[in-house]
Design a protein around this motif. Structure first.
Motif, short mmCIF file in Angstrom:
data_model
loop_
_atom_site.label_atom_id
_atom_site.label_comp_id
_atom_site.label_asym_id
_atom_site.label_seq_id
_atom_site.Cartn_x
_atom_site.Cartn_y
_atom_site.Cartn_z
N TYR A 60 0.83 -1.19 0.00
CA TYR A 60 0.00 0.00 0.00
C TYR A 60 0.86 1.25 0.00
O TYR A 60 2.01 1.24 0.46
N GLU A 61 0.30 2.29 -0.50
CA GLU A 61 0.90 3.62 -0.34
C GLU A 61 -0.26 4.56 -0.11
O GLU A 61 -1.09 4.76 -0.99
N VAL A 62 -0.37 5.08 1.07
CA VAL A 62 -1.54 5.89 1.43
C VAL A 62 -1.09 7.29 1.85
O VAL A 62 0.02 7.48 2.30
N THR A 63 -1.99 8.22 1.68
CA THR A 63 -1.78 9.57 2.21
C THR A 63 -2.72 9.73 3.40
O THR A 63 -3.92 9.48 3.27
N HIS A 64 -2.16 10.10 4.51
CA HIS A 64 -2.99 10.16 5.72
C HIS A 64 -2.74 11.47 6.44
O HIS A 64 -1.73 12.14 6.23
N GLU A 65 -3.65 11.80 7.31
CA GLU A 65 -3.46 13.00 8.14
C GLU A 65 -2.38 12.70 9.17
O GLU A 65 -2.31 11.59 9.70
N VAL A 66 -1.60 13.74 9.45
CA VAL A 66 -0.48 13.55 10.36
C VAL A 66 -1.01 13.09 11.72
O VAL A 66 -2.07 13.53 12.17
N LYS A 67 -0.26 12.22 12.34
CA LYS A 67 -0.59 11.66 13.66
C LYS A 67 -1.82 10.78 13.61
O LYS A 67 -2.54 10.66 14.60
N ASN A 68 -2.07 10.20 12.48
CA ASN A 68 -3.26 9.37 12.38
C ASN A 68 -3.01 8.13 11.55
O ASN A 68 -3.81 7.77 10.69
N ILE A 69 -1.91 7.46 11.80
CA ILE A 69 -1.70 6.19 11.10
C ILE A 69 -1.22 5.14 12.08
O ILE A 69 -0.51 5.44 13.04
N LEU A 70 -1.67 3.94 11.86
CA LEU A 70 -1.23 2.82 12.67
C LEU A 70 -1.04 1.64 11.73
O LEU A 70 -1.95 1.28 10.98
N TYR A 71 0.16 1.06 11.78
CA TYR A 71 0.47 -0.09 10.94
C TYR A 71 0.98 -1.15 11.89
O TYR A 71 2.02 -0.94 12.53
N MET A 72 0.22 -2.19 12.04
CA MET A 72 0.60 -3.18 13.05
C MET A 72 0.36 -4.60 12.56
O MET A 72 -0.38 -4.84 11.59
N PHE A 73 1.03 -5.51 13.24
CA PHE A 73 0.84 -6.93 12.97
C PHE A 73 0.15 -7.53 14.16
O PHE A 73 0.31 -7.08 15.30
N PHE A 74 -0.61 -8.60 13.84
CA PHE A 74 -1.27 -9.28 14.95
C PHE A 74 -1.47 -10.74 14.60
O PHE A 74 -1.72 -11.10 13.44
N GLY A 75 -1.33 -11.54 15.59
CA GLY A 75 -1.59 -12.98 15.41
C GLY A 75 -0.57 -13.70 14.55
O GLY A 75 -0.79 -14.83 14.14
N GLY A 76 0.52 -13.00 14.26
CA GLY A 76 1.60 -13.66 13.56
C GLY A 76 1.47 -13.64 12.05
O GLY A 76 2.44 -13.82 11.34
N ASN A 77 0.26 -13.40 11.53
CA ASN A 77 0.14 -13.46 10.08
C ASN A 77 -0.77 -12.38 9.50
O ASN A 77 -0.99 -12.32 8.32
N VAL A 78 -1.35 -11.53 10.36
CA VAL A 78 -2.27 -10.51 9.85
C VAL A 78 -1.63 -9.14 10.04
O VAL A 78 -1.05 -8.85 11.10
N ALA A 79 -1.74 -8.34 9.00
CA ALA A 79 -1.28 -6.95 9.10
C ALA A 79 -2.51 -6.04 9.05
O ALA A 79 -3.46 -6.33 8.31
N ILE A 80 -2.48 -5.02 9.85
CA ILE A 80 -3.59 -4.08 9.85
C ILE A 80 -3.04 -2.69 9.60
O ILE A 80 -2.12 -2.25 10.30
N VAL A 81 -3.58 -2.02 8.63
CA VAL A 81 -3.22 -0.62 8.40
C VAL A 81 -4.47 0.20 8.66
O VAL A 81 -5.56 -0.11 8.19
N LEU A 82 -4.29 1.21 9.47
CA LEU A 82 -5.42 2.01 9.90
C LEU A 82 -5.00 3.47 9.76
O LEU A 82 -4.00 3.88 10.34
N TRP A 83 -5.69 4.23 8.94
CA TRP A 83 -5.31 5.64 8.81
C TRP A 83 -6.53 6.51 8.62
O TRP A 83 -7.61 6.03 8.26
N LYS A 84 -6.31 7.74 8.84
CA LYS A 84 -7.42 8.70 8.72
C LYS A 84 -7.11 9.64 7.59
O LYS A 84 -5.98 10.15 7.49
N CYS A 85 -8.08 9.85 6.76
CA CYS A 85 -7.92 10.84 5.71
C CYS A 85 -9.32 11.27 5.26
O CYS A 85 -10.05 10.50 4.65
N SER A 86 -9.70 12.47 5.63
CA SER A 86 -11.07 12.89 5.31
C SER A 86 -11.06 13.92 4.19
O SER A 86 -10.03 14.52 3.92
#
Lengths: 106, 694
Positions: free
Chosen positions: A80-106
């Protein structure tokens, strides 16, 4: 892909499968980050078999709590390549095989 | 009209209560008229069951009532203010109208003006129907109503009948199609012109972020993080490290705490003084303004007004062994605490009190041995020389916050072997080093010099007893030393000094000769507690002793006889010259009295003798005059310090000569000194002559 990885781990024997949530990249403030991470964990645990519903749950909850518009990607392999608002992104792994990208852009 | 309608109704009830209320009686006259009326349906009267039964005779009985036009309820004593006559006046005219019943009807009398007007208008309407206005509508409305009433009216009575023909005539006219006539009106408000305006805010800052998610990346990331965790765990488990960190934390917390205290220290000190000022307000005012008016009547006697009493918890059992006012701050003084009892030696205390805060000392220094004497340096007022019971001398510095002395004498560097009875700062020596002298029971007078961080000493003189040479073992001559108890340096020639001993001997010495005395004489029979030079006259000094006496001496006499001797009937602990007069001095005795003398007033007796201790057996030990204010402090053996104010008689000043020219302060001072010396000389002259004759 995940299978091969798992095979490797089994082969080597020593390898341990880590399932704890691991934040790979985030510029959120501490409080929000912790809350978002916990939300992702609950969502992924609840819908472990369905990434789409998990993503939907995360998005809806984040929209409610921190205002629109949040975007979530949950998956095992993607780029992915996303544009997000500053201080509003989270890129994390969980469970050993899942990646979650969470960002805000309104 | 309404009353008429009401009347018939009353008829039925009228006979109910005969001779009851006035109104009922009025109505009794009516029945005959009522019966005449043809429209009355029947004669049958409806009677309540409990009505009074009257026979014919009683019924025919007549009760006459005179009706007047006066309203019985109208007030008759209305009084109004008349501006014309400027007084209250009773108003003669009172409104007598009383309305008992009112009912608005919708019937009009045919002949009344209103009815006529309406009739004429109606006719006008019938003529010109096309013209319609509101009035017409009203009339039409009325008309309609009247028509209805007329229908009833025909049955009711003849009175109304006359109106019907008109109404009937109007019926024939063309009826109005619409009795409510509205005209429509329209208006439009002004429409504001519409404008457009636009603005744009800066959008929230955005950043792009890109990454690839693959299983191996996830795995690597976990592996990396895991390794890091392992490493940090290892670090933590290194022993000692953790404790160090804890210690560091503790230290920082302690430091921050102390910082907090110092931050509020100043504020709390101010508050403390404010509280004290409030608590001791009366005393403070006495201290400043109270002058005993009784002094005028008992001249020359004076008295002492006790002001504050200073005490400190730790100093309760310790006697006051030294008092010294600060030369710089007129409200500050130092108190030394120790014990004069050989068997009860404890630790000592040095306290600094301020008159502004009588409840708690400003500074507290604890010493390992009892304090016997102290002296504040006249210029460097933060330095205090202290002599202890164990023979050591110390110098404390108030400015450093340490509780330990800055300089301290040990057995190595010339410590006394007996209690140090007096210390006194001297002028800086040739190398500009601070130095002080001390006298002790071991017979040595030692000069101490503060060199950098060390205390150097040299013996100035040893108080030998010449007349009692004793032989030591094996025929050797042993030097027997007198135990020094007090000394004082000459005000002008500071190389000359006097020392008193426990045996009652006085030694006049010089710093220049360490082997011989200038003069020796036996002044007292018992220990000399204090020797003090006069502040003004350079030949006069005073001594006090345990033999109950205070003696005044002239150094030039060189004899065993004093100029004046005062017996105070109790051991005299301390004596002090007043700073404001050459002839005033005060002494304290062990029976708790303060004696104040003014030689100029009375050469033989004290002008004030006052017990200032609260409990019997309390011994006064020391006294000190304040330089600036008319107060003195006395210390007792229970650890209390009392501040006393001298009444006006005890501090008589020479009357200032009224000169037109302004006198410079220096000249003024010189004049005062001259005057004080002259005063003393005069006394000396009167005392000497009888002695010389003898």
């Amino acid at each position: 892909m995940a299978e091969t990885e798992g095979d490797q781990k089994k082969d080597e024997g020593k390898k341990i499968v880590h399932t704890y949530p691991l934040i790979r990249h985030s510029d959120m403030p501490e409080e929000i980050r912790v809350e978002a991470m916990e939300l992702c964990v609950t969502a992924c645990e609840k819908f472990s078999s369905n990434n789409e519903t998990a993503a939907k749950m995360i998005k809806d909850t984040m929209d409610k709590k921190f205002g629109p518009s949040w975007h979530v990607v949950v998956g095992e392999g993607f780029g992915y390549e996303v544009t997000h608002e500053v201080k509003n992104i989270l890129y994390m792994f969980f469970g050993g095989n899942v990646a979650i990208v969470l960002w805000k852009c309104s | 009209m309404p009353p008429k309608l009401a009347a018939p109704r009353k008829l039925t009830l009228a006979p109910k209560v005969k001779g009851g209320g006035k109104k009922d009686d009025e109505s009794t006259t009516d029945p005959q008229d009522g019966q005449d009326d043809g429209w009355m349906p029947t004669k049958t009267l409806v009677k309540p069951d409990d009505q009074l039964q009257l026979n014919d005779q009683e019924l025919k009985e007549e009760f006459t009532r005179i009706l007047t036009a006066n309203n019985p309820h109208a007030p008759q004593n209305i009084v109004r203010y008349s501006f014309k006559d400027s007084q209250y006046k009773q108003t003669s005219h009172v409104d007598q109208l009383a309305i008992h019943f009112a009912l608005d009807g919708n019937l009009l009398h045919k002949d009344s003006d209103e009815a006529k007007r309406q009739l004429t208008k109606k006719q006008g309407v019938s003529e010109a129907i096309s013209e319609k206005d509101e009035e017409e509508e009203e009339v039409a409305k009325k008309e309609g109503e009247e028509e209805e009433e007329e229908k009833d009216g025909e049955k009711k009575g003849e009175g109304e009948e006359s109106a019907t023909p008109d109404a009937q005539t109007s019926k024939g006219d063309k009826k109005l199609t619409n009795q409510f006539n509205f005209s429509e009106r329209a208006s439009q408000t002004y429409n504001n012109p519409i404008r457009e305006r636009g603005t744009i805010t800066e959008p929230p800052p955005r950043i792009s972020y890109a990454a690839n998610v693959t299983q191996w990346e996830i795995y690597d990331a976990y592996q990396q993080d895991f390794d890091r965790q392992q490493q940090s765990k290892e670090k933590k488990t290194i022993p000692g490290r953790k404790d160090e960190e804890k210690d560091k934390k503790k230290l920082t917390t302690v430091e921050s705490q102390s910082d907090d205290v110092t931050r509020v220290a100043r504020a709390s000190k101010i508050v403390e003084r404010m509280v004290n000022q409030n608590t001791y307000k009366e005393i403070a005012e006495d201290y400043r303004y109270w002058e005993d008016a009784a002094d005028e009547h008992r001249d020359p006697q004076g008295n002492l007004l006790p002001l504050w009493k200073f005490q400190y918890e730790k100093a309760k059992k310790l006697a006051v062994t030294a008092l010294c006012w600060s030369p710089k701050y007129p409200d500050l003084f130092a108190v030394g605490h120790g014990s004069y009892d050989f068997t009860k030696q404890t630790q000592g205390l040095i306290l600094f009190y301020s008159l502004k805060n009588p409840s708690f000392p400003e500074y507290v220094f604890e010493t390992h041995s009892g304090v016997m004497c102290l002296d504040i340096h006249p210029e460097h007022t933060h330095l205090i020389a202290v002599g202890l019971y164990d023979g050591s001398v110390a110098v404390y510095n108030v400015l450093t916050h340490s509780k330990e002395p800055q300089y301290f004498s040990t057995a190595k560097n010339g410590k006394h072997t007996d209690p140090v009875w007096q210390v006194r700062w001297q002028k800086d020596d040739l190398d500009n080093n601070l130095n002080f002298y001390s006298v002790s029971s071991d017979g040595r007078i030692v000069a101490w010099t503060l060199v950098k961080s060390e205390l150097h000493f040299h013996d100035v003189i040893k108080l030998t007893m010449e007349d009692v040479p004793s032989e030591g073992p094996e025929g050797t001559q042993m030097e027997v030393l007198a135990s020094g108890t007090a000394f004082d340096f000459h005000k002008e020639h500071d190389y000359k000094f006097l020392a008193g001993s426990e045996e009652g001997k006085m030694y006049s010495c010089s710093k220049a000769y360490s082997s011989t005395f200038l003069h020796t004489f036996s002044a007292h029979h018992m220990a000399i507690y204090r020797v003090s030079w006069n502040h003004y006259h350079n030949r006069i000094f005073v001594t006090c002793s345990a033999d109950w006496t205070v003696k005044i001496w002239d150094i030039s006499h060189q004899s065993d006889d004093p100029i004046l001797t005062f017996d105070l009937n109790s051991p005299v602990g301390d004596v002090a010259w007043a700073p404001y007069s050459s002839t005033v001095f005060a002494a304290v005795t062990t029976d708790g009295k303060v004696h104040v003398f003014d030689l100029n007033v009375n050469k033989y007796e004290s002008i004030c003798q006052q017990i200032v201790v609260h409990k019997k057996k309390t011994k006064l030990t020391h006294i000190a005059f304040n330089k600036n204010h008319p107060v003195l402090i006395v210390g007792d053996d229970r650890g209390y310090v009392t501040c006393l104010k001298l009444s006006p008689n005890l501090r008589k000043q020479p009357k200032e000569k009224k000169t037109a020219e302004q006198i410079k302060p220096e000249e003024k001072l010189a004049q005062k000194i001259e005057y004080e010396i002259g005063k003393m000389e005069k006394i000396l002259a009167t005392v000497k002559t009888p002695e010389n004759k003898q």
